[in-house]
Design a protein around this motif. Sequence first.
Motif, PDB file in Angstrom:
ATOM      1  N   GLY A  12       0.925  -1.149   0.103  1.00 54.12           N
ATOM      2  CA  GLY A  12      -0.083   0.042  -0.172  1.00 54.12           C
ATOM      3  C   GLY A  12       0.967   1.153  -0.018  1.00 54.12           C
ATOM      4  N   LEU A  13       1.811   1.252   0.677  1.00 59.56           N
ATOM      5  CA  LEU A  13       2.918   2.513   0.768  1.00 59.56           C
ATOM      6  C   LEU A  13       3.671   2.492  -0.485  1.00 59.56           C
ATOM      7  CD1 LEU A  13       4.367   2.059   4.250  1.00 59.56           C
ATOM      8  CD2 LEU A  13       3.017   3.624   3.581  1.00 59.56           C
ATOM      9  N   GLY A  14       3.809   1.178  -1.162  1.00 59.72           N
ATOM     10  CA  GLY A  14       4.202   1.370  -2.534  1.00 59.72           C
ATOM     11  C   GLY A  14       3.433   2.302  -3.683  1.00 59.72           C
ATOM     12  N   LEU A  15       2.304   2.379  -3.227  1.00 62.73           N
ATOM     13  CA  LEU A  15       1.197   3.106  -4.246  1.00 62.73           C
ATOM     14  C   LEU A  15       1.498   4.702  -3.907  1.00 62.73           C
ATOM     15  CD1 LEU A  15      -1.222   3.332  -5.894  1.00 62.73           C
ATOM     16  CD2 LEU A  15      -2.641   3.225  -3.902  1.00 62.73           C
ATOM     17  N   ILE A  87     -11.157  -7.629   5.919  1.00 63.95           N
ATOM     18  CA  ILE A  87      -9.881  -7.403   6.013  1.00 63.95           C
ATOM     19  C   ILE A  87      -9.253  -7.758   4.778  1.00 63.95           C
ATOM     20  CG2 ILE A  87      -7.762  -7.169   7.485  1.00 63.95           C
ATOM     21  CD1 ILE A  87      -9.704  -7.246   9.864  1.00 63.95           C
ATOM     22  N   PRO A  88      -9.203  -9.158   4.435  1.00 65.29           N
ATOM     23  CA  PRO A  88      -8.572  -9.536   3.229  1.00 65.29           C
ATOM     24  C   PRO A  88      -8.992  -8.844   2.039  1.00 65.29           C
ATOM     25  CG  PRO A  88      -9.478 -11.359   4.509  1.00 65.29           C
ATOM     26  CD  PRO A  88      -9.879 -10.177   5.197  1.00 65.29           C
ATOM     27  N   ALA A  89     -10.411  -8.687   1.978  1.00 61.84           N
ATOM     28  CA  ALA A  89     -10.784  -7.888   0.822  1.00 61.84           C
ATOM     29  C   ALA A  89     -10.057  -6.724   0.572  1.00 61.84           C
ATOM     30  CB  ALA A  89     -12.350  -7.727   1.015  1.00 61.84           C
ATOM     31  N   PHE A  90     -10.106  -5.789   1.670  1.00 63.26           N
ATOM     32  CA  PHE A  90      -9.348  -4.584   1.341  1.00 63.26           C
ATOM     33  C   PHE A  90      -7.660  -4.689   1.178  1.00 63.26           C
ATOM     34  CE2 PHE A  90     -13.037  -2.553   2.947  1.00 63.26           C
ATOM     35  CZ  PHE A  90     -13.229  -1.719   2.224  1.00 63.26           C
ATOM     36  N   LEU A  91      -7.389  -5.746   1.800  1.00 63.86           N
ATOM     37  CA  LEU A  91      -5.579  -6.036   1.149  1.00 63.86           C
ATOM     38  C   LEU A  91      -5.598  -6.551  -0.203  1.00 63.86           C
ATOM     39  CD1 LEU A  91      -4.626  -8.051   4.590  1.00 63.86           C
ATOM     40  CD2 LEU A  91      -4.052  -5.653   3.832  1.00 63.86           C
ATOM     41  N   ASP A  96      -4.425  -4.851  -5.623  1.00 63.86           N
ATOM     42  CA  ASP A  96      -4.871  -4.896  -7.105  1.00 63.86           C
ATOM     43  C   ASP A  96      -4.729  -3.328  -7.683  1.00 63.86           C
ATOM     44  OD1 ASP A  96      -5.872  -7.417  -6.999  1.00 63.86           O
ATOM     45  OD2 ASP A  96      -7.811  -6.801  -6.569  1.00 63.86           O
ATOM     46  N   PHE A  97      -5.023  -2.314  -6.600  1.00 63.51           N
ATOM     47  CA  PHE A  97      -4.986  -0.860  -7.051  1.00 63.51           C
ATOM     48  C   PHE A  97      -3.637  -0.619  -7.238  1.00 63.51           C
ATOM     49  CE2 PHE A  97      -9.187  -0.430  -5.434  1.00 63.51           C
ATOM     50  CZ  PHE A  97      -9.673  -0.123  -6.659  1.00 63.51           C
ATOM     51  N   TYR A  98      -2.539  -1.052  -6.453  1.00 60.17           N
ATOM     52  CA  TYR A  98      -1.217  -0.964  -6.461  1.00 60.17           C
ATOM     53  C   TYR A  98      -0.704  -1.458  -7.856  1.00 60.17           C
ATOM     54  CZ  TYR A  98       3.742  -2.242  -5.837  1.00 60.17           C
ATOM     55  OH  TYR A  98       5.075  -2.566  -6.139  1.00 60.17           O
ATOM     56  N   LEU A  99      -1.043  -2.693  -8.214  1.00 61.84           N
ATOM     57  CA  LEU A  99      -0.605  -3.143  -9.626  1.00 61.84           C
ATOM     58  C   LEU A  99      -1.348  -2.442 -10.605  1.00 61.84           C
ATOM     59  CD1 LEU A  99      -0.656  -6.930  -8.654  1.00 61.84           C
ATOM     60  CD2 LEU A  99       1.246  -5.601  -9.013  1.00 61.84           C
TER      61      LEU A  99
ATOM     62  N   MET B 314      -8.907  -3.806 -16.967  1.00 60.00           N
ATOM     63  CA  MET B 314      -7.764  -4.118 -16.361  1.00 60.00           C
ATOM     64  C   MET B 314      -8.059  -4.070 -14.645  1.00 60.00           C
ATOM     65  SD  MET B 314      -3.888  -2.690 -15.842  1.00 60.00           S
ATOM     66  CE  MET B 314      -4.270  -0.718 -15.260  1.00 60.00           C
ATOM     67  N   VAL B 315      -8.845  -2.970 -14.203  1.00 55.80           N
ATOM     68  CA  VAL B 315      -9.263  -2.862 -13.014  1.00 55.80           C
ATOM     69  C   VAL B 315     -10.159  -3.813 -12.541  1.00 55.80           C
ATOM     70  CG1 VAL B 315     -10.113  -1.127 -11.240  1.00 55.80           C
ATOM     71  CG2 VAL B 315      -8.506  -0.265 -13.147  1.00 55.80           C
ATOM     72  N   THR B 316     -11.270  -3.889 -13.317  1.00 52.71           N
ATOM     73  CA  THR B 316     -12.081  -5.123 -12.970  1.00 52.71           C
ATOM     74  C   THR B 316     -11.824  -6.478 -12.799  1.00 52.71           C
ATOM     75  OG1 THR B 316     -12.976  -5.156 -15.135  1.00 52.71           O
ATOM     76  CG2 THR B 316     -14.288  -3.896 -13.944  1.00 52.71           C
ATOM     77  N   THR B 317     -10.665  -6.666 -14.044  1.00 46.06           N
ATOM     78  CA  THR B 317     -10.070  -8.085 -13.875  1.00 46.06           C
ATOM     79  C   THR B 317      -9.376  -8.208 -12.527  1.00 46.06           C
ATOM     80  OG1 THR B 317     -10.155  -8.093 -16.199  1.00 46.06           O
ATOM     81  CG2 THR B 317      -8.940  -9.646 -15.190  1.00 46.06           C
ATOM     82  N   LEU B 318      -8.353  -7.394 -12.338  1.00 52.53           N
ATOM     83  CA  LEU B 318      -7.815  -7.553 -11.042  1.00 52.53           C
ATOM     84  C   LEU B 318      -8.549  -7.724  -9.997  1.00 52.53           C
ATOM     85  CD1 LEU B 318      -4.981  -5.001 -11.943  1.00 52.53           C
ATOM     86  CD2 LEU B 318      -4.666  -7.521 -11.293  1.00 52.53           C
TER      87      LEU B 318
END
Lengths: 242, 534
Positions: A12-15, A87-91, A96-99, B314-318
């Motif tokens: 998360g920090l990476g983001l 919690i896992p869902a948010f992790l 996902d958002f980071y990638l 890409m976002v939905t897939t991730l």
Amino acid sequence: MKRVVSVMAMLGLGLTALLAHAAAPVPDPAASWNHLWRDVLIDLFIIGAVFLSAGLYWVFKYRATREGQVGEGPQLTKLAAIGFAVIPAFLFMADDFYLAAKGWTVWNEYRNVPRNAVEVKVTGSMWTWSFEYENGVTTIFDPDSKTGDGLVVPVGKPVVLRMNSVDVVHSFFLPEHRVKEDLMPGRVTYLWFQPKAVGETIATCAEYCGNRHSFMWTKVKAVPQAEFDQWLANMKQGGKGA
Amino acid sequence: MSTASSGFKLSEWIFTTDHKRIGILYLIGSIAAFAVAGIMALLIRIEQMSPGATIVSDVYTGGEQYNVWLYFHGAAMILGFLIPGLTGFAANYLIPLMIGAKDVAFPRINALSVWLFWAGIVLALLTFVVPDKPDVMWTGYPPYSIKTGGNLALYVFTVHLIGFSSILASVNFLVTIIYMRAPGMGWMQLNMFIWGCFTALIIQLVFVPVLAAAVTLLLFDRYLGTHFYDPANGGDVLLYQNLFWFYSHPAVYVIFLPAMGIFYEIYATMAKNRIFNYKAAVYGMIGIVLVSGEVWVHHLYYSGMPDWIRIGQMVTTLLISVPVGLMTISLFGTLYRGAITFNIPMYYGVAALYLLLIGGLTGIPLAMTVMSVHLGETSFVHAHFHFIMGIFAAFSVFAAVDFWFPKISGRMLHEGRAKIGFWLNFIGVNVTFWPLFIIGVDGMPRRYWDYSQFPAYFGNYHKVATIGAFIVATGMIITISNWLLSAVSGAKASNNPWGSKSLEWTHTETPPGPGNFPQDVVLDGNWSPYNYSK
Ligand code: HEM
Ligand SMILES: [Cu+2]
Ligand SMILES: [Cu+2]
């Protein structure tokens, strides 16, 4: 679980770090790709290692030791059940958002063609590639006899390909440059790449197109700018290629 | 087998409307498809062993032979083996038994479904007989599929028959699950396998018609002179790809969800444990249904689609990692503080843990638009989908046969032979597919049988992969012949050899008779298929 939490927090920090990251002066998509690939592998390796070691550890630890033994897995309270889902869902979402953010940055490099790019028209047909330069010169390469110039490009200058197919869908794939894009009738698609060193690589078709699909490839030759100019001028006069 | 009391009568099988027999008919058909498609895989692998023509005639016409093998392998593995193996065999045999019903809602429609499926298999096999053998791959992209001399109608009609069969089956099972549960069985008491089927069948019902429409338009373009996909005459060349993947990405969940369901059942029974965070897993499955229709463009990341949709999807897939992650935590968590017995279904179960991770995690770079621009259409993709479908999901079918073998056949499986088969399968798939990940990253395209333009070391990796394929073939021969041998000569099975708490074990005979349950099943709010510790 704790380890997952801390690893994910780091990601998360990476983001945040990413947002501060300035764009490189000379874009080089293939190098960015390689760099991102390494980051993705590390990410996957961590997730994989956490899950696999937990799984295998439990498999060995919780073997039944006596006849009639039953499991004592926890009956989660409502709060715990929600916690173990949210919690896992948010992790996962954080990762996902980071990638996605990292991927989008590199993607922008892939799609923004530098202004000084050399433009080449590529036409795909079953089963050859032909190339047309700005001054009207056209080249092809014959994979069977290994003759013809194929795609010749100057080192140090970005090259953009404007592509179209006369028959079926093909895909122009430059493995060394980490890029491909489909060609199809009725539309013009594009890709660009940055030839960095003198030498020969290949481009090959990556969308199934029938009998000779595996043979639909061409030489890609990167030469110094002066040599490129010379070659293009010679070709224009109907001279022999390199 | 199963319900036959007075010996074997062919007509009893042909005219049967008993869901258990229909399930077995699906199993036979899908294993047959698997076997023929498996032989094709061996031919493909032998050809790829070295660059140049290895077993095809020569480098000019060899593609005509190779492409037919590849077409049949892909189409038969998915349409003929995995989907019917899971939503045909396993769903048929198990849904009524697990929910305490005497049969499915519409038994005669069920019989129609299985025979439509068999007709589809026969049609697919005609591939090897017709002079103009289809070579359109299981994806059938135009304009190639319209221009080729290969037979397109065979592909389209196979999809129609199997698609029609799946639509009927979906309606049938959904109605069965909604209306025919035993009195007292609430939604949150259902077996995970039932949830896996329920969610998969919703996806099937919604998306198969889209595929059917897409391929029908292909047929019109090819044989009736329409131009739906022809840009020179106002058609759209990408329309088919969009429609195809609008169905075919969700189709991987039609395979994945019941496969997960099977492993939940095996884990819970063999660990004598409750499902860890049952509700999170169920909501995960429902979550997959909701996102499954918004991700298809990840198959068109380099197909000239607008940039914004390549990034949006890409976002939905991730984000699919969220529901899949919750399901995975529940699966792994079911081992936690369990009392695990290791027998052959659990061997496949433990392997699944690893296969799910490799197959799932390698999907993440492919979900990223820019990563996929290099990795797409390479043997990296090929290895990825084999790990998750060709191995994880295929293993779920084998594990299901092994796990429910005593119930289905009334006899115990020979464990020793099954374990030899398991180890050969497990080692073989790793030897086959890891090399393909590696050369995939280096650029080896898929659907290639010659690769002379690439560095010579690619050949070494291909050779290793070919050896792996033969190890799997040996393992599968042992596995399948062990089923046949054990079905006639295995030790007699008791009603509930695994000590399960699920209805198909606790409330039926072995094998179950007509009508399934000697007494009507009535349950209360405390019943659960997983309450071992109470
Ligand atoms: C261990 C057994 C198997 C082996 C050795 C094997 C091998 C192969 C090979 C060599 C290819 C062609 C790769 C290429 O040239 O691009 C292929 C493609 C494929 N396989 Fe398998 N396979 C196996 C099992 C399965 C299973 C169980 C499935 C079920 C889903 C499956 C589904 C597919 C599909 C969908 C394709 C793509 C076909 C296409 O490109 O149109 N395979 N397989
Ligand atoms: Cu091509
Ligand atoms: Cu997909």
